[in-house]
Scaffold this active site. Structure first.
Site, PDB file in Angstrom:
ATOM      1  N   CYS A  48       0.851  -1.183   0.000  1.00  0.00           N
ATOM      2  CA  CYS A  48       0.000   0.000   0.000  1.00  0.00           C
ATOM      3  C   CYS A  48       0.892   1.239   0.000  1.00  0.00           C
ATOM      4  O   CYS A  48       1.798   1.351   0.823  1.00  0.00           O
ATOM      5  CB  CYS A  48      -0.911  -0.009   1.221  1.00  0.00           C
ATOM      6  SG  CYS A  48      -1.932   1.478   1.369  1.00  0.00           S
ATOM      7  N   CYS A  51       0.202   3.021   3.708  1.00  0.00           N
ATOM      8  CA  CYS A  51       0.617   2.462   5.001  1.00  0.00           C
ATOM      9  C   CYS A  51       1.672   1.366   4.908  1.00  0.00           C
ATOM     10  O   CYS A  51       2.193   0.927   5.923  1.00  0.00           O
ATOM     11  CB  CYS A  51      -0.608   1.944   5.750  1.00  0.00           C
ATOM     12  SG  CYS A  51      -1.342   0.447   5.050  1.00  0.00           S
ATOM     13  N   CYS A  96      -7.329  -0.940   0.780  1.00  0.00           N
ATOM     14  CA  CYS A  96      -6.369  -1.569   1.687  1.00  0.00           C
ATOM     15  C   CYS A  96      -7.094  -1.938   2.975  1.00  0.00           C
ATOM     16  O   CYS A  96      -7.767  -1.103   3.580  1.00  0.00           O
ATOM     17  CB  CYS A  96      -5.218  -0.597   1.968  1.00  0.00           C
ATOM     18  SG  CYS A  96      -4.069  -1.174   3.243  1.00  0.00           S
ATOM     19  N   CYS A  99      -5.519   0.410   6.090  1.00  0.00           N
ATOM     20  CA  CYS A  99      -5.735   1.857   6.223  1.00  0.00           C
ATOM     21  C   CYS A  99      -6.969   2.357   5.493  1.00  0.00           C
ATOM     22  O   CYS A  99      -7.321   3.533   5.615  1.00  0.00           O
ATOM     23  CB  CYS A  99      -4.502   2.632   5.761  1.00  0.00           C
ATOM     24  SG  CYS A  99      -4.232   2.639   3.972  1.00  0.00           S
ATOM     25  N   CYS A 121      -7.916  -3.873 -10.929  1.00  0.00           N
ATOM     26  CA  CYS A 121      -7.418  -2.711 -11.665  1.00  0.00           C
ATOM     27  C   CYS A 121      -6.997  -1.674 -10.616  1.00  0.00           C
ATOM     28  O   CYS A 121      -7.843  -1.053  -9.970  1.00  0.00           O
ATOM     29  CB  CYS A 121      -8.538  -2.189 -12.560  1.00  0.00           C
ATOM     30  SG  CYS A 121      -8.071  -0.814 -13.591  1.00  0.00           S
TER      31      CYS A 121
END
Length: 133
Positions: A48, A51, A96, A99, A121
């Site tokens: 991510c 985070c 995510c 977060c 995507c």
């Protein structure tokens, strides 16, 4: 299980670029074909961009031609799915799990020869790549 990452809007603005903030926190989309990882096929892990949580292994990335990085599956428990009814259509948003950062959307049944029949995507700006050592 992914540990929760909670920050205020001000804390996110302090650590993210304006484009990252617009995509990850405000559910924006980068222009197709402009992202760093669209045509990137090195061995490693994509985390991510907000985070640092591991999200996708490079072994699940494939060439879809859509203009954004495409994966057929996420690391188990790393990505959450939500119904998205914006823009006059129903899609599946992916975020995510740690977060809540917006990653992109997942599509099924497009005919890609993948084990899951899915295309995650993902905006490049939502990711950070870490080379396999």
């Amino acid at each position: 299980m992914t540990a929760a990452v909670n920050k205020t809007e001000e804390e996110w603005r302090a650590i993210l670029s304006p484009q990252q903030f617009q995509v990850l926190r405000e559910k924006g989309t980068e222009r197709p074909g402009t992202g760093e990882y669209d045509k990137h096929y090195e061995e490693g892990v994509y985390t991510c961009g907000g985070c640092g949580t591991p999200l996708y292994k490079s072994a699940t990335k494939f060439k879809s031609g859509c203009g954004w990085p495409a994966f057929f599956d996420a690391i188990p428990g790393a990505v959450n799915r939500h119904e998205d009814k914006t823009l006059g259509m129903t899609r599946t948003e992916i975020t995510c799990a740690a977060c809540g950062g917006h990653l992109g959307h997942v599509f099924k049944g497009e005919g890609f020869p993948t084990p899951t029949d899915e295309r995650h995507c993902v905006n490049s700006v939502s990711l950070k790549f870490h080379e396999e050592k």
